[in-house]
Motif scaffolding. Sequence first.
Motif, PDB file in Angstrom:
ATOM      1  N   PHE A  71      -0.105   1.659  -4.510  1.00 20.77           N
ATOM      2  CA  PHE A  71      -1.388   1.939  -3.885  1.00 20.77           C
ATOM      3  C   PHE A  71      -2.185   2.957  -4.665  1.00 20.77           C
ATOM      4  N   PRO A  72      -3.469   2.691  -4.831  1.00 20.81           N
ATOM      5  CA  PRO A  72      -4.336   3.752  -5.343  1.00 20.81           C
ATOM      6  C   PRO A  72      -4.653   4.706  -4.183  1.00 20.81           C
ATOM      7  N   ASP A  73      -5.125   5.887  -4.501  1.00 27.01           N
ATOM      8  CA  ASP A  73      -5.593   6.807  -3.475  1.00 27.01           C
ATOM      9  C   ASP A  73      -6.905   7.398  -3.953  1.00 27.01           C
ATOM     10  N   ASP A 128       6.555   0.261   3.417  1.00 32.86           N
ATOM     11  CA  ASP A 128       6.585   1.729   3.434  1.00 32.86           C
ATOM     12  C   ASP A 128       5.424   2.322   2.634  1.00 32.86           C
ATOM     13  N   LYS A 129       5.085   1.703   1.506  1.00 32.88           N
ATOM     14  CA  LYS A 129       3.939   2.178   0.717  1.00 32.88           C
ATOM     15  C   LYS A 129       2.644   2.051   1.517  1.00 32.88           C
ATOM     16  N   THR A 130       2.504   0.943   2.225  1.00 32.52           N
ATOM     17  CA  THR A 130       1.292   0.733   3.020  1.00 32.52           C
ATOM     18  C   THR A 130       1.206   1.760   4.137  1.00 32.52           C
ATOM     19  N   VAL A 131       2.300   1.947   4.861  1.00 31.92           N
ATOM     20  CA  VAL A 131       2.302   2.909   5.963  1.00 31.92           C
ATOM     21  C   VAL A 131       2.061   4.324   5.443  1.00 31.92           C
ATOM     22  N   ALA A 132       2.653   4.663   4.300  1.00 28.66           N
ATOM     23  CA  ALA A 132       2.440   6.001   3.722  1.00 28.66           C
ATOM     24  C   ALA A 132       0.966   6.212   3.367  1.00 28.66           C
TER      25      ALA A 132
END
Length: 190
Positions: A71-73, A128-132
Amino acid sequence: MTTPHRGAARTEAIMRATLELGQEIGYAKLSIEAIAARAGAGKHTVYRRWPSKGALLLDSLLSLHQSSLDFPDTGDIVADLRTQMYAALDLLGSPPFGPLYQALVGEAQNDPQVAAALNGRFITPQADKTVARLKTAQEQGQLSPAFDLSLAMAILSGPLYFQFLITQEPLTHEYADRVIHALFDGMGTP
């Protein structure tokens, strides 16, 4: 005795042969013997590394995507979700990953070891990446404190898997936009 470099090269050749053959003949016709022959390895060499063709296919597919679904942020949760979903759709929509991933999900329905490995090594880490990322957005005030992050993950991925696995319609960026819109904007009151 096999040197580490030679072992890595052999593993790479076996995984490459798996992807090539899987794309050429399909998962149903894929066999450890054919993979070993294509890779120039003995079938016992393959079985020492992988207990089944499903486990081998999973490793081979995971070698393709590496961190392409990170994921980018950028500080904009909708834009970041869109970027990540587009990357996932592009991966699923292109050979060899898409068709072989469909076959692997099918295999997981009949092989508990493949199901556990697929869930543990791909599906759960991606979820988990999406939820984080959603949690970070929530902490930054971009999402309501009451926003159910796990449910949002299911709402984001469910339609994609439904279209990919059940209806087998093409996964497009426009469809991803519709899913994101439904989650963030489309369910509000008029």
